[in-house]
Design an enzyme around this catalytic site. Structure first.
Site: not given
Length: 468
Positions: A359, A376, A427
């Site tokens: 991630h 995030d 991401c």
């Protein structure tokens, strides 16, 4: 009661009305009011509007009902009341102030609402004397100050400012030449005063500013472009030729080198570039080259973008390792003056890509706003990352500038108002667009639906070796 009657007899000359009803009302008034001098209107005031003249040559006021005694009585009383109303004396206002004017116009004491009524008669006579002297003085000029209750009022004062007396007197005939001359002279005096005080230049400057806001001519353009133009550039659509070039590059052989950046020694092959296709995870080469292009974009147009530093994807793993912990010496030479040409403390923002297993997230040292930020796309929180970056920045400033920086009052922000991903593979794309928009000085005004477009645009900019 007898005393009141004798007082009324002594002052009967002040009241021309002999009607019993008026005499009864005058007894109810305060006795001090009759100590004012008699003031008669120069013209008979017309109470009612003119009546329409009938065909017979008589108006409604003189028309009598044929054979109607009651109508004749009411008409006679109406005419008598009109005559009495026309002869009513004007009363003085008691809310005026008379200011001491010095030796030239005599000594006059201050009069206000709380002045006792016992001495109002004498003071009123002094006011009349002062007004007469003011009228006879040399170099007097008038200035219209207000329109109150439909009456044009004029302030009279000395032209050489030797007198501080201000007399408010109504101009009964506003159509006369004298009233017009006073208004015109007042306007000329005000205009000359404004010019002397520089208001003309201020008005011109405001007019130019208004025109600049209404029209966007090239010679009126500011140093910084409007936010709308910068935001529009963040969403420029690809032309048909650019879309064709991107699709052809996605279909290239794995080993074909599509583009190579000399300064960073990064080569992009067909296999590496295909990580930008929908559903793929971004790799280190594409992210690092794109960050280099963002720095070159800032160097081309420094007034258009914030001054930033972009660390590559390997920086944080060198600075902080889960096994060995914090290690500043491992990255100490990454930011030498010879290598960068500037110190990190002189930047507005410093971007640090963070790779956590599978991630991508982003950390920002926001020097401009004095805080450490963590972004995030799944809205995760990692306080240890911000703690490590705060410690790094203190060590960096001490090592390069020999200054002990105190960041204890800097904030730590886990940004929540940001676009979120709704799949398991975008991401990395969210992270690089966080960096792109922040370096433009923009808010994060994009969504998940725009990720396919951003993938194609990033591929195009890499193939052209130029970020836009």
């Amino acid at each position: 009661m007898d005393g009141m009657s004798s007082y009324h007899k002594r002052n009967s000359g002040l009241n021309p009305c002999k009607n019993s009803s008026f005499s009864h009302s005058s007894r109810a008034m305060a006795p001090g009011i009759y100590r004012y001098p008699e003031v008669k209107s120069p013209l008979r005031r017309q109470v009612h509007a003119p009546s329409r003249i009938l065909k017979s040559g008589r108006d409604r006021s003189t028309r009598q009902g044929s054979g109607n005694v009651l109508g004749t009585f009411l008409t006679r009383n109406d005419d008598m009341l009109k005559r009495n109303a026309l002869d009513l004396p004007l009363r003085y206002r008691t809310d005026r102030e008379v200011v001491d004017v010095g030796d030239e116009l005599g000594d006059v004491e201050m009069i206000s609402d709380d002045t006792s009524r016992e001495g109002l008669g004498n003071v009123a006579m002094e006011v009349d004397e002062v007004e007469e002297k003011a009228e006879m003085g040399n170099g007097l000029f008038s200035e219209v100050v207000s329109m109150k209750n439909g009456s044009l009022r004029v302030d009279e004062c000395s032209q050489d400012n030797s007198s501080s007396l201000v007399v408010n007197r109504p101009v009964t005939d506003v159509t006369s030449f004298e009233a017009y001359r006073k208004v015109l002279q007042s306007a000329e005096n005000r205009t000359s005063k404004l010019k002397d005080r520089g208001f003309g230049d201020i008005l011109k400057e405001r007019g130019c500013a208004l025109l600049r806001s209404l029209f966007s001519f090239s010679f009126w353009k500011q140093d910084k472009e409007p936010v709308e133009d910068v935001q529009r550039e963040a969403f420029l659509t690809l032309s048909r030729e650019e879309e064709t070039a991107v699709n052809r590059a996605f279909s290239a052989n794995d080993s074909n080198i599509l583009v190579a950046h000399e300064n960073s020694n990064i080569e992009i092959t067909g296999k590496i570039l295909r990580c930008l296709k929908p559903g793929e995870w971004l790799n280190d080469e594409v992210i690092n080259l794109y960050l280099v292009l963002l720095k070159e974009r800032e160097a081309r147009e420094p007034k258009k973008f914030l001054k930033c530093h972009f660390f590559n994807t390997f920086f944080f793993t060198k600075l902080f390792n889960s096994g060995t912990g914090y290690n500043y010496s491992a990255v100490r030479r990454w930011t030498s003056m010879k290598r960068l040409g500037y110190h990190l403390k002189d930047c507005d923002k410093i971007f640090i890509p963070i790779h956590m297993n599978i991630h991508w997230t982003l950390a920002v040292i926001n020097i401009k706003d004095r805080k450490f930020q963590y972004l995030d796309s799944f809205k995760g929180r990692e306080p240890k990352i911000l703690d490590a970056l705060a410690r790094y920045f203190v060590d960096e400033v001490r090592d390069k500038s020999e200054v002990d920086l105190d960041v204890s009052r800097w904030g730590q922000e886990f940004v929540q108002d940001l676009p979120m991903q709704r799949n398991g593979f975008d991401c990395g794309m969210f992270m690089v667009k966080y960096i792109d928009f922040y370096s433009r000085g923009l808010d994060l005004c994009f969504t998940q639906e725009q990720m396919p477009y951003f993938r194609d645009r990033t591929a195009k900019e890499i193939l052209q070796l130029k970020a836009e």
